[in-house]
Design a protein around this motif. Sequence first.
Motif, short mmCIF file in Angstrom:
data_model
loop_
_atom_site.label_atom_id
_atom_site.label_comp_id
_atom_site.label_asym_id
_atom_site.label_seq_id
_atom_site.Cartn_x
_atom_site.Cartn_y
_atom_site.Cartn_z
N ILE A 37 1.98 6.77 -6.92
CA ILE A 37 0.96 7.70 -7.43
C ILE A 37 1.34 9.14 -7.10
O ILE A 37 1.25 10.04 -7.94
CB ILE A 37 -0.42 7.36 -6.82
CG1 ILE A 37 -0.88 5.99 -7.34
CG2 ILE A 37 -1.45 8.43 -7.17
CD1 ILE A 37 -2.13 5.47 -6.65
N VAL A 38 1.80 9.37 -5.85
CA VAL A 38 2.17 10.72 -5.43
C VAL A 38 3.33 11.25 -6.28
O VAL A 38 3.30 12.39 -6.77
CB VAL A 38 2.54 10.74 -3.93
CG1 VAL A 38 3.18 12.08 -3.56
CG2 VAL A 38 1.31 10.47 -3.08
N THR B 161 0.95 3.97 -3.00
CA THR B 161 0.59 5.36 -2.73
C THR B 161 1.71 6.30 -3.14
O THR B 161 1.47 7.34 -3.77
CB THR B 161 0.27 5.54 -1.23
OG1 THR B 161 -0.78 4.64 -0.86
CG2 THR B 161 -0.15 6.97 -0.94
N LEU B 162 2.94 5.94 -2.78
CA LEU B 162 4.07 6.80 -3.11
C LEU B 162 4.29 6.91 -4.62
O LEU B 162 4.62 7.99 -5.13
CB LEU B 162 5.34 6.28 -2.45
CG LEU B 162 5.46 6.55 -0.95
CD1 LEU B 162 6.66 5.82 -0.38
CD2 LEU B 162 5.59 8.04 -0.69
N ILE C 284 0.83 -1.21 0.00
CA ILE C 284 0.00 0.00 0.00
C ILE C 284 0.86 1.25 0.00
O ILE C 284 0.60 2.21 -0.74
CB ILE C 284 -0.95 -0.01 1.22
CG1 ILE C 284 -1.98 -1.13 1.08
CG2 ILE C 284 -1.65 1.34 1.38
CD1 ILE C 284 -2.81 -1.36 2.33
N VAL C 285 1.91 1.24 0.82
CA VAL C 285 2.81 2.40 0.90
C VAL C 285 3.50 2.62 -0.44
O VAL C 285 3.57 3.76 -0.95
CB VAL C 285 3.84 2.21 2.02
CG1 VAL C 285 4.90 3.31 1.97
CG2 VAL C 285 3.16 2.20 3.38
#
Length: 347
Positions: free
Chosen positions: A320-321, A317-318, A313-314
Amino acid sequence: MELTREEVAAPGRANVGQLLAALALALVVFVGVPLWANDYWLNAILVPFLILSLAGLGLNFLTGFAGQLSLGAAAFMSVGAYATYNLLVRVPALPLAVDLLLGGAVSATVGVLFGLPSLRIKGFYLIVSTLAAQFFVVWLFTRVAWFSNDDTSGVLSAPALTMGPWRISTPASRYLFVLGVATLLFAFGVRLVRSELGRCWMAVRDMDTAASVIGIPVGRTKLLAFALSSFVLGIAGALWAFAYLGTVEPDGFNLNLSFQILFIIIIGGMGSIGGNFLGAAFVVLLPILLSNSAGALGALGIAEDQLQNLQKIVFGTLIIVFLVKEPDGLARLVQLAWQRWTAKEQE
């Protein structure tokens, strides 16, 4: 307008300062780390960090600089590992350095073969083409026993590594060996991306049609990107098998490893040499950080068996960011922070 003596001397002083900083860094990593780091740090953190940084460099040649998308990085690593293993076992008279170079050359040849579709297709379709390499290579090494020295399982113990009288058998010696190879290949990478070929890669990446109009041979440039990328990945694969895993096996080069290398260049910075170190450090240290934070995460209701899912998940998310907010990754953030710090120092 005449320059003052201080202004004339400033560039020389800057060069001397950079040289001293480089010498200090070399002294720390080549002498200080082997003397002070324990076996856990050398085996579990520093060796994989260096090898993954090297793998990131190889993929960055292809994706970050030449703009060719690939999900077959681990496949080319496995080709280099099996080729180097067979050279070590079947031609024992060859020095280890020559075996590594020839293993990288075999991987480069395979990379060119799987890069041929890039002459006709791009984007998502090229990803699918390179993904086929991942499955084909695993099938080949498990079905054709010759590659694994007639062992049908495809799982082999890494042979003993020696360079002349130097036996590479301890954690410190493996670290120094990997560090030496990585240093040479990163120096090669810096020179390569600043060369005419590196500029051609970036022109093809930015707009291949315009690159063709100004006389750049687009097809040859793409294939050279696949060749040199796979060459570095092949050497990284041999180091991954011999210096880190201790075995040569297809499962050690699975699709998850290809994704990890892709995460390294996205998080670290595509088209950045130093970003490979930042991305690899993140990939290596995040699981350790989550593991050491198991107690605190447990208080939040996250069980230990969920840490791997949390890690995914991390990462997701990163990615995408970074793709949305900072496509140039951590390398750009570090560069901006350094510029702000130097600007404050000059005020």
